[in-house]
Design an enzyme around this catalytic site. Structure first.
Site, PDB file in Angstrom:
ATOM      1  N   SER A   1      -9.672   1.352   2.667  1.00 13.72           N
ATOM      2  CA  SER A   1      -8.847   2.175   1.824  1.00 13.72           C
ATOM      3  C   SER A   1      -7.758   1.414   1.073  1.00 13.72           C
ATOM      4  O   SER A   1      -7.214   1.934   0.091  1.00 13.72           O
ATOM      5  CB  SER A   1      -8.190   3.268   2.669  1.00 13.72           C
ATOM      6  OG  SER A   1      -7.309   2.707   3.613  1.00 13.72           O
TER       7      SER A   1
ATOM      8  N   LYS B   1       0.862  -1.192   0.000  1.00 11.45           N
ATOM      9  CA  LYS B   1       0.000   0.000   0.000  1.00 11.45           C
ATOM     10  C   LYS B   1       0.894   1.236   0.000  1.00 11.45           C
ATOM     11  O   LYS B   1       1.925   1.258   0.703  1.00 11.45           O
ATOM     12  CB  LYS B   1      -0.879  -0.041   1.246  1.00 11.45           C
ATOM     13  CG  LYS B   1      -1.957   1.029   1.331  1.00 11.45           C
ATOM     14  CD  LYS B   1      -2.799   0.814   2.597  1.00 11.45           C
ATOM     15  CE  LYS B   1      -3.974   1.776   2.680  1.00 11.45           C
ATOM     16  NZ  LYS B   1      -4.826   1.526   3.879  1.00 11.45           N
TER      17      LYS B   1
ATOM     18  N   SER C   1      -9.723  -1.038   6.888  1.00  9.79           N
ATOM     19  CA  SER C   1      -9.166  -0.859   5.540  1.00  9.79           C
ATOM     20  C   SER C   1      -8.413  -2.047   4.957  1.00  9.79           C
ATOM     21  O   SER C   1      -8.072  -2.023   3.778  1.00  9.79           O
ATOM     22  CB  SER C   1      -8.241   0.345   5.508  1.00  9.79           C
ATOM     23  OG  SER C   1      -9.009   1.508   5.344  1.00  9.79           O
TER      24      SER C   1
HETATM   25  N1  GLN Z   1     -13.047   3.474   6.080  1.00  8.78           N
HETATM   26  C1  GLN Z   1     -12.474   3.922   7.304  1.00  8.78           C
HETATM   27  C2  GLN Z   1     -12.167   5.397   7.236  1.00  8.78           C
HETATM   28  O1  GLN Z   1     -12.441   5.970   6.250  1.00  8.78           O
HETATM   29  C3  GLN Z   1     -11.265   3.106   7.647  1.00  8.78           C
HETATM   30  C4  GLN Z   1     -10.030   3.554   6.995  1.00  8.78           C
HETATM   31  C5  GLN Z   1      -8.837   2.709   7.360  1.00  8.78           C
HETATM   32  O2  GLN Z   1      -8.940   1.667   7.991  1.00  8.78           O
HETATM   33  N2  GLN Z   1      -7.681   3.225   7.000  1.00  8.78           N
HETATM   34  O3  GLN Z   1     -11.685   5.977   8.138  1.00  8.78           O
END
Ligand code: GLN
Length: 501
Positions: free
Chosen positions: A154, A79, A178
């Site tokens: 994400s 990532k 994410s």
């Molecule tokens: N979807 C969640 C957010 O937008 C989690 C994001 C993540 O785990 N980095 O904060």
């Protein structure tokens, strides 16, 4: 058919024994990325030269009788919020669009030490804020199962890269789901370890008390082997556990006979019928495999989402203060420093990141701090205690992973809250610091994959992954990626204009 489709364990074995050359595996990976990634956009940077050099080194080591390690020759995608020395690390943000870190994240060093080969950096929602990769400043990633749908987020690029068969292993970060949510939406395994098990050194911070790095793979065993390689104490991360990395693969096949499994009641009403049905089918499968499965009520988990969306933005507002046009990345010139800061941040951060910074700054401001941030921290404690209570009676908990299968581009971008509720089943584990894994278990609406979540108490990775293994064994093979090299399945072509990139 390529050995790439046989996964991490098979590749490492073949390379270590000299049956297959790492260089050939890297060529396969690069060819697949070249052929397929224009359509999917999993990668922001492909590190072809680096990967070929590393492969040659590994092949030379094998020739010389030196064991390159447990991940010998395994191509890995990272990532793009994980620092790679000498290679762009953008967080999918314009503010870091030209940033080249001077050091490697600890996980990158560990992968290298284990013989893995980093092949590229994957797309994400900007600064890991989002659940669809639609917030990337460089355009979204498409779901390999159906390119008119999101891969989740994400870490959508990493999940899709494994699902597409580009790489057998990828790393992501999980602050509020994410890793697990995109894993579920792409039909791959995604593991969020216990907070503190994997060093965060070199992970660009979003919400430091929640962020954890973890693995994506096509099978539980592959994901576990990857996790073994990156876990363990690191003096460079003060929150890393000062103990040896656990052995995870060893006990993977011991089964679940006698294991006490609690199925969390509260989430069933929050998710689509197919996601709830997959969870109940998973419970039945574990019961058939000899586990003692019961329903359990943990009402506090439903308050996790509200607490998360105060705590995560609060920490983000503080962490992202460093992007001021002075020290990193983008600078928009102006006659004075304050204007330069404001113009740089306005131009460099996308809409969602700016929204989070504003929410977080508000929640931390004098007069509101106790009402929002303080209150959210108290809820966080209640969620953690509720899990503690549940784990007195159960070894692991079972829950749905996502409210629905992968959704269409644009479906949840109009109202931010629609996107936020995607995380309802995911965030309680982050708040508690506990491990959780998403395992592909069924096909739901439109034949899209559905993951089921196994949760465990802190440092319960071994028992959690053993349970996940039992689920994988019971799950239909067609619920699981990679989607190349498998029985032909209709792969809808990209719908023209489906994405506003
Ligand atoms: N979807 C969640 C957010 O937008 C989690 C994001 C993540 O785990 N980095 O904060």
């Amino acid at each position: 058919m390529s050995i790439l489709d046989d996964g991490v364990v098979a590749i490492a074995e073949a390379v270590r024994t000299g049956t297959v050359r790492a260089s050939d595996i890297v060529d396969d990976t690069l060819e697949r990325i070249d052929a397929g990634d224009a359509d999917l956009h999993c990668f922001l940077t492909v590190m072809a030269d680096h990967a070929r050099e590393r492969a040659a080194e590994i092949d030379a080591a094998v020739q010389a009788g030196v064991d390159p390690g447990p991940l010998a020759g395994v191509p890995v995608a990272l990532k793009d919020n994980l620092c790679t020395k000498g290679t762009l690390t953008t967080c999918s943000s314009k503010i870091l669009g030209n940033w080249v870190p001077p050091y490697d994240a600890t996980v990158v060093e560990r992968l290298r030490a284990a013989g893995a080969i980093v092949v590229g950096k994957t797309n994400l929602d900007e600064f890991a804020m989002g659940s669809s990769t639609e917030n990337s400043a460089f355009g979204p990633t498409r779901n390999p199962w159906d390119t008119s749908r999101v891969p989740g987020g994400s870490s959508g690029g990493s999940a899709a890269a494994v699902a597409a068969g580009f790489v057998p292993l990828a790393l992501g970060s999980d602050t509020g789901g994410s890793i697990r949510q995109p894993a579920s939406l792409c039909g791959v395994v995604g593991v969020k370890p216990t907070y503190g098990l994997v060093s965060r050194y070199g992970l660009i911070a979003f919400a430091s008390s929640l962020d954890q790095i973890g693995t994506f793979a096509s099978t539980v065993e592959d994901a576990a082997l990857g996790l073994e390689a990156i876990a363990g104490h690191d003096p460079l991360d003060s929150t890393s556990f000062d103990r040896a990395a656990p052995s995870l693969v060893e006990s993977l096949f011991e089964g679940v006979a006698g294991m006490r499994v609690g199925v969390i009641d509260e989430f069933a009403a929050e998710v689509s019928p197919s996601c709830a049905a997959a969870t109940f089918a998973a419970a039945e499968a574990l019961s058939a495999a000899g586990a003692k499965v019961e329903r359990v009520s943990v009402p506090e988990v439903l308050h996790g989402l509200a607490a998360y969306y105060v705590i995560a933005p609060a920490e983000a507002s503080s962490n992202l203060a460093r992007y001021d046009g002075v020290r990193y990345g983008l600078r928009v010139d102006a006659p004075d420093v304050a204007t330069m800061n404001a113009l740089t941040r306005g131009a460099g951060f996308g809409l969602e990141v700016r929204r989070r910074i504003m929410i977080g700054t508000y929640a931390l401001s004098a007069g509101y701090y106790d009402e929002y941030y303080g209150q959210a921290q108290r809820v966080r404690t209640l969620v953690a205690r509720a899990f503690e209570r549940a784990y007195r009676d159960f070894d692991v908990l079972l829950a749905p992973m996502t409210p629905s299968v992968a959704f269409a581009f644009g479906e949840k971008t109009k109202n931010p809250l629609d996107m936020y509720v995607s995380d309802v089943c995911a965030v309680p584990s982050n708040l508690a610091g506990h491990p959780a894994v998403s395992v592909p278990f069924a096909l739901g609406e439109a034949d899209m994959p559905v993951g089921v979540q196994v949760l465990a108490p802190a440092l319960g990775e071994a028992v959690m992954l053993r349970t996940a293994m039992a689920l994988e064994t019971a799950a239909p093979r067609n619920a699981r990626a990679p989607i190349v090299g498998r029985d032909p399945r209709p792969r809808p072509l990209a719908t023209e204009g489906a994405i506003d990139a």
